[in-house]
Enzyme design. Structure first.
Site, PDB file in Angstrom:
ATOM      1  N   SER A   1       0.894  -1.111   0.010  1.00 22.38           N
ATOM      2  CA  SER A   1      -0.275   0.031   0.139  1.00 22.38           C
ATOM      3  C   SER A   1       1.018   1.182   0.036  1.00 22.38           C
ATOM      4  O   SER A   1       2.044   1.232   0.534  1.00 22.38           O
ATOM      5  CB  SER A   1      -1.006  -0.053   1.275  1.00 22.38           C
ATOM      6  OG  SER A   1      -1.451   1.296   1.598  1.00 22.38           O
TER       7      SER A   1
ATOM      8  N   TYR B   1      -2.597   0.017   9.999  1.00 25.05           N
ATOM      9  CA  TYR B   1      -2.428  -0.580   8.545  1.00 25.05           C
ATOM     10  C   TYR B   1      -1.246  -0.560   8.038  1.00 25.05           C
ATOM     11  O   TYR B   1      -0.760  -1.428   7.204  1.00 25.05           O
ATOM     12  CB  TYR B   1      -3.775  -0.033   7.839  1.00 25.05           C
ATOM     13  CG  TYR B   1      -3.971  -0.294   6.458  1.00 25.05           C
ATOM     14  CD1 TYR B   1      -4.180  -1.557   5.990  1.00 25.05           C
ATOM     15  CD2 TYR B   1      -3.828   0.660   5.502  1.00 25.05           C
ATOM     16  CE1 TYR B   1      -4.339  -1.952   4.572  1.00 25.05           C
ATOM     17  CE2 TYR B   1      -3.747   0.142   3.842  1.00 25.05           C
ATOM     18  CZ  TYR B   1      -3.940  -1.323   3.908  1.00 25.05           C
ATOM     19  OH  TYR B   1      -4.101  -1.313   2.432  1.00 25.05           O
TER      20      TYR B   1
END
Length: 328
Positions: free
Chosen positions: A129, A154
């Site tokens: 990501s 995350y």
């Protein structure tokens, strides 16, 4: 031979699997169908895939120890893996941190363990990501940049996935590539992402929430470009020279950092309605800007994103109207 696609009922997983199947590949799809968002949407994606030749589906939780390895023993012939299953969402990680450790760390480890025991595995491609760039302020973000300042759990789990994959590539010579996705949107997208949230709110006459008082920039990347890049990467595994581990990292973004206000304006034009804006402060865990340097992906496998938001957002709106039965 067969491609394993994890997270196959998810947004990117669905599109990757469908493109592979349409190209004549055999796909084994894995998903646990969790309820992070409406499971009916995941079911609708699976129904689309079920009508295509060569698709098989197994429902399982990757974080269950040994479950994936046992499943793959029942499905011989896996020679490539596209690992897209994860607990997504920066904001959700603030209230449900354990979900990220289980899905993104334990689940990723189980994929690596299964991969190292697959004879003839050609390539493991996995989703990372743009969040790993965290507090970095130099733009555009390059894969050569240090990534030591995660702004959310995350992001930290995704960076940990990269390091775990590097370790397995070093120890077991697994050819692996991590793809740092930048704000993916498009048809069949996630309900917690900006395109869906804003479209729904505008159509219902509710305010849209613009954090950092709207002073945000994102490298919005259309799903077709992401799929093309993912599959081009899958076809080009890193070469194992016996020296450095066969592990690579790439940015997959549109190489355009768009102002959030322009994103909203394009969406308003596609919907034929004006948004009610609610300007809010920056949220914990968020970052003000993202922008992908895609030189490495362009060099190594010809990644060439073609879809600006002026084309991609109207396509999303058209799909959203069809899916929900909303007339223009």
């Amino acid at each position: 031979m067969t491609v394993l696609v994890t997270g196959v009922a998810g947004f990117i997983g669905f599109h990757v699997a469908r493109t592979l199947l349409e190209a004549g590949e055999t796909v084994l799809g894995i998903d646990n169908l969790n309820d992070y968002y409406d499971v009916r949407l995941k079911g609708a994606r699976l129904a689309e895939l079920a009508g295509l030749a060569g698709f098989r589906f197994e429902r399982l939780d990757l974080a269950d120890a040994g479950a994936l390895s046992a499943c793959l023993r029942q499905h011989p012939g896996i020679d490539r893996i596209v690992h897209l299953a994860a607990q997504a969402g920066v904001r959700y990680s603030l209230s449900n941190p354990r979900a990220y450790v289980r899905a993104n760390l334990v689940g990723h480890l189980e994929v690596l363990e299964a991969a190292r025991n697959l004879p003839g595995l050609k390539h493991l491609v996995y989703a990372s990501s743009s969040s790993v760039y965290g507090g970095n302020t130099k733009l555009p973000f390059s894969v050569e940049d240090a990534v030591e300042t995660p702004q959310s759990l995350y992001a930290a789990t995704k960076r940990a996935d990269e390091m775990m994959s590097y370790c397995y590539a070093h120890l077991y010579r697994i050819p692996a590539s991590g793809l740092r996705f930048f704000t993916v949107y498009g048809p069949w997208g996630r309900p917690d992402m900006a395109a869906w949230l804003f479209t729904e709110a505008i159509l219902q006459g509710r305010p849209i929430q613009l954090f950092n008082r709207g002073k945000m920039r994102r490298d919005f990347t259309y799903i077709d470009d992401i799929v093309a890049g993912t599959l081009a990467c899958l076809a080009r595994p890193p070469v194992d020279t016996g020296a450095a581990p066969p592990h690579r990292l790439y940015n997959l973004g549109n190489h355009r950092s768009e102002e959030l206000e322009r994103f909203v304006t394009v969406l308003e034009n596609a919907l034929g309605r004006k948004a009610i804006r609610e300007l809010l402060p920056m949220q914990p865990g968020d970052v003000a800007a993202t922008f992908a340097d895609i030189d490495a992906a362009r060099r190594d496998f010809g990644f060439d994103p073609k879809t600006p938001i002026d084309e991609g957002l109207p396509r999303f709106v058209a799909w959203y109207r069809r899916y929900h039965g909303v007339s223009a």
